[in-house]
Design an enzyme around this catalytic site. Structure first.
Site, PDB file in Angstrom:
ATOM      1  N   GLY A   1      -0.404  48.502  34.311  1.00  0.00           N
ATOM      2  CA  GLY A   1      -0.340  49.880  33.818  1.00  0.00           C
ATOM      3  C   GLY A   1       0.774  50.122  32.829  1.00  0.00           C
ATOM      4  O   GLY A   1       1.129  51.276  32.562  1.00  0.00           O
ATOM      5  N   LYS A   2       1.327  49.050  32.255  1.00  0.00           N
ATOM      6  CA  LYS A   2       2.476  49.205  31.347  1.00  0.00           C
ATOM      7  C   LYS A   2       2.063  49.896  30.037  1.00  0.00           C
ATOM      8  O   LYS A   2       2.698  50.861  29.614  1.00  0.00           O
ATOM      9  CB  LYS A   2       3.085  47.827  31.050  1.00  0.00           C
ATOM     10  CG  LYS A   2       3.543  47.064  32.280  1.00  0.00           C
ATOM     11  CD  LYS A   2       4.212  45.757  31.940  1.00  0.00           C
ATOM     12  CE  LYS A   2       3.279  44.801  31.204  1.00  0.00           C
ATOM     13  NZ  LYS A   2       2.116  44.384  32.027  1.00  0.00           N
TER      14      LYS A   2
ATOM     15  N   GLY B   1       5.878  43.163  34.111  1.00  0.00           N
ATOM     16  CA  GLY B   1       4.934  43.037  35.213  1.00  0.00           C
ATOM     17  C   GLY B   1       3.696  42.298  34.756  1.00  0.00           C
ATOM     18  O   GLY B   1       3.497  42.048  33.568  1.00  0.00           O
ATOM     19  N   PRO B   2       2.828  41.936  35.680  1.00  0.00           N
ATOM     20  CA  PRO B   2       1.617  41.194  35.333  1.00  0.00           C
ATOM     21  C   PRO B   2       0.645  42.064  34.527  1.00  0.00           C
ATOM     22  O   PRO B   2       0.764  43.289  34.496  1.00  0.00           O
ATOM     23  CB  PRO B   2       1.027  40.813  36.697  1.00  0.00           C
ATOM     24  CG  PRO B   2       1.565  41.849  37.638  1.00  0.00           C
ATOM     25  CD  PRO B   2       2.930  42.187  37.136  1.00  0.00           C
ATOM     26  N   SER B   3      -0.318  41.425  33.875  1.00  0.00           N
ATOM     27  CA  SER B   3      -1.338  42.151  33.129  1.00  0.00           C
ATOM     28  C   SER B   3      -2.112  43.074  34.070  1.00  0.00           C
ATOM     29  O   SER B   3      -2.415  42.713  35.208  1.00  0.00           O
ATOM     30  CB  SER B   3      -2.305  41.170  32.458  1.00  0.00           C
ATOM     31  OG  SER B   3      -1.628  40.369  31.515  1.00  0.00           O
ATOM     32  N   GLY B   4      -2.428  44.258  33.572  1.00  0.00           N
ATOM     33  CA  GLY B   4      -3.168  45.227  34.375  1.00  0.00           C
ATOM     34  C   GLY B   4      -2.306  46.071  35.274  1.00  0.00           C
ATOM     35  O   GLY B   4      -2.824  46.857  36.088  1.00  0.00           O
TER      36      GLY B   4
ATOM     37  N   GLU C   1       4.974  44.782  23.436  1.00  0.00           N
ATOM     38  CA  GLU C   1       4.922  43.354  23.144  1.00  0.00           C
ATOM     39  C   GLU C   1       5.371  43.077  21.710  1.00  0.00           C
ATOM     40  O   GLU C   1       4.686  42.411  20.929  1.00  0.00           O
ATOM     41  CB  GLU C   1       3.507  42.816  23.360  1.00  0.00           C
ATOM     42  CG  GLU C   1       3.074  42.779  24.801  1.00  0.00           C
ATOM     43  CD  GLU C   1       3.889  41.794  25.626  1.00  0.00           C
ATOM     44  OE1 GLU C   1       4.342  40.775  25.086  1.00  0.00           O
ATOM     45  OE2 GLU C   1       4.093  42.053  26.817  1.00  0.00           O
TER      46      GLU C   1
END
Length: 572
Positions: A371-372, A366-369, A495
């Site tokens: 909540g991953k 998902g995109p940055s921010g 990551e």
């Protein structure tokens, strides 16, 4: 605060008592000197032999010096022991604090509390308290001897000292406040400098040296200004003490001289009285110094207690000396989880629900921010969720003992931190009891063989502060090998391939796939090529879960995932 200070003394009370007794012996020797000096003067006046009084005076001087030296050594030794205990206790507390509390604190200020504030305790708990006890004995003894010689002169002396002493007492609270502000300013300076050092290469690359020097310089000036306030009030207290003794001397000299002239006081008694008066300089000075040190110690104690009063995590069970056999993998389930990092912060998770089956590879994308990374922070219980349920192995995460919970995980952070020390120490950091063959197996699986062969001392080569002598990809592989040596039931990779080239990424994908056959692997990935073969991919957006499925399913049904895949040339 006084009670908290004395708690540090309690383990060393026997040595302190011995030191105090030694100091009393030195005080007795000191009190004998003016009286022996009187006998010398009387012997001169009467024409008698002065050999006996001079020998006695010499013995008193030598005994006093030797005993005082021994007492000082005992005090310094005890002081170092107190500082050691204080530092150990404070470091123990700091490393057991909750991550949420440490995130709000400044590393430089924490270092200042461990180094500077604990050092202040040494002076107040040894020299301050014990020397003050000896000074009180010296003061009382001198007053008794002065009273025996002439009560009128004693009253003159006490009147002056009490008046000036009252003025000094009004200064002490100001010294404590100024010292507390000074210590806080030193901590702020350390925090500012730590900021620049932690981003040293960024500072250099940005040409920001002058700006950072100015920022640290401003902080140093503030620390200096606070230090000058302490020095000013301390000097004022010292001047008041000096004035008290000098005024007492002048008063005694005037009144005593008149009494000698009238024949009501012997000249030898006046000389001995004046000698005792000068002997009051040291104990009064030590008492004032002890009071100043007490204020400094109380200021330091307040800063130490600020850390000790923060809630700590439960004591985790230490890693076993020998690596335990691999346990069954565990699954994870989030049920309507809500979380925010602070009351005034927006929600990071808002009704997050997903499931990670035991065994196999699951990915969070998902995109940055979205909540991953917060998912990992909640699983490790660095933070506690405010609503919903998190299950690990079918068991509520709050029912797990903290040490057992974290012992079941292998965690590779996004920036893959490497500690100062050797390569071996870093690899074995999470599993110090791992066997040599297990170590080399992890090295081979993470393709670190070439690195070990290239380093001048192999595994015993120091890697520098924060692993600065390793490349980003090497640090990442070291962190992964470290996690694998833990034999985790759940491997968390944040990551894990972000700093690897295409060849090493491919190799690591093979390692992750192999590990996923043995345990549960949960990966956060922005580079989707790492996780296209995952059994399940969970797509997060805006603090919630919008879709889940395999790579092929999500490409066909989820617009966000399809867009992410297209930007990385995984689909047309």
């Amino acid at each position: 605060m006084i009670k908290d200070l004395l708690a540090y003394v309690r383990p060393h009370r026997k040595i302190l008592v011995i030191g105090a007794l030694v100091g009393l012996v030195g005080s007795v020797a000191g009190l004998a000197m003016p009286l022996l000096a009187k006998y010398v003067v009387d012997a001169f006046g009467s024409g008698g032999s002065i050999a006996g009084p001079l020998i006695g005076l010499t013995v008193a001087v030598v005994v006093g010096a030797v005993v005082s030296a021994g007492g000082n050594y005992l005090m310094e030794r005890t002081g170092e022991g107190i500082v050691l205990d204080a530092r150990r206790g404070l470091v123990d507390r700091m490393l057991r604090l909750r991550v949420a509390d440490v995130d709000r604190l400044k590393p430089g200020d924490l270092l200042s509390r461990v180094t500077g504030d604990t050092t202040l305790l040494r002076s107040v708990l040894t020299n301050g308290i014990v020397n003050s006890i000896g000074s009180v004995f010296m003061l009382v003894g001198a007053v008794i001897m002065m009273a025996a010689m002439d009560g009128v002169l004693l009253l003159v002396t006490l009147l002056v000292i009490v008046v000036v002493g009252g003025m000094t007492g009004l200064i002490m609270p100001r010294i404590q406040r100024a010292q507390q502000e000074a210590q806080a300013a030193v901590g702020d300076m350390g925090a500012v400098l730590d900021r620049a050092l932690q981003a040293y290469r960024t500072v250099k690359a940005s040409g920001a040296e002058e700006r950072e020097i100015a920022v640290v310089g401003d902080a140093a000036e503030r620390a200096r200004d606070r230090g000058l306030q302490v020095a000013g009030w301390t000097s004022l207290a010292g001047v008041a003490t000096w004035m008290a003794v000098q005024l007492a001397f002048l008063s005694v000299l005037a009144v005593g001289g008149a009494r000698v002239a009238s024949g009501t006081l012997e000249i030898s008694s006046l000389i001995a009285f004046l000698l005792y008066l000068f002997y009051l300089v040291a104990p009064i000075g030590q008492l004032v110094e002890g009071a100043v040190q007490l204020q400094q110690g109380l200021a330091a104690m307040k800063r130490i207690k600020e850390i000790e009063n923060l809630p700590a995590e439960p004591v985790a069970v230490p890693a076993p000396p020998v690596a335990a056999p691999a346990a069954e993998p565990v699954g994870v389930r989030f049920e309507d989880v809500a979380f925010r990092y602070g009351e005034d912060r927006p929600a990071v998770h808002d009704g997050v629900t997903f499931e990670v089956p035991a065994g196999g590879l699951t990915a969070l994308v998902g995109p940055s921010g979205a909540g991953k990374s917060t998912v990992f922070a909640l699983l490790e219980r660095f933070y506690d969720h405010q609503a919903g349920t998190i299950l690990v192995g079918g068991r509520d995460i709050r029912d797990w003992p903290l040490g057992e919970l974290r012992g079941a995980f292998g965690y590779v952070e996004q920036d893959a931190p490497v500690l100062a020390g050797t390569l071996r120490e870093n690899l074995l950091f999470a599993a110090p009891g791992a066997a040599e063959d297990e170590l080399w197996s992890a090295i081979a699986r993470t393709r670190l063989d070439d690195l070990v062969a290239r380093l001048p001392e192999g595994l015993e080569t120091p890697v520098g502060h924060r692993g600065v002598l390793l490349s980003g990809g090497e640090r990442q592989r070291v962190a992964i090998a470290r996690a694998l040596l833990r034999r985790p039931r759940l491997l968390l990779l944040d990551e894990a391939t972000s700093q690897l080239d295409a060849v090493n990424e491919l190799r690591l994908r093979e390692v992750i796939a192999e590990v996923a056959t043995e345990t549960t692997v949960l990966v956060i990935a922005h580079r989707l090529s790492t996780v296209t073969n995952a059994g399940r991919i969970i797509v997060m957006e805006g603090g919630g879960v919008r879709a889940s499925g395999t790579h092929e399913e999500l490409v066909g049904h989820d617009d966000l995932y399809r867009e992410l895949a297209a930007t990385q040339f995984l689909v047309s």
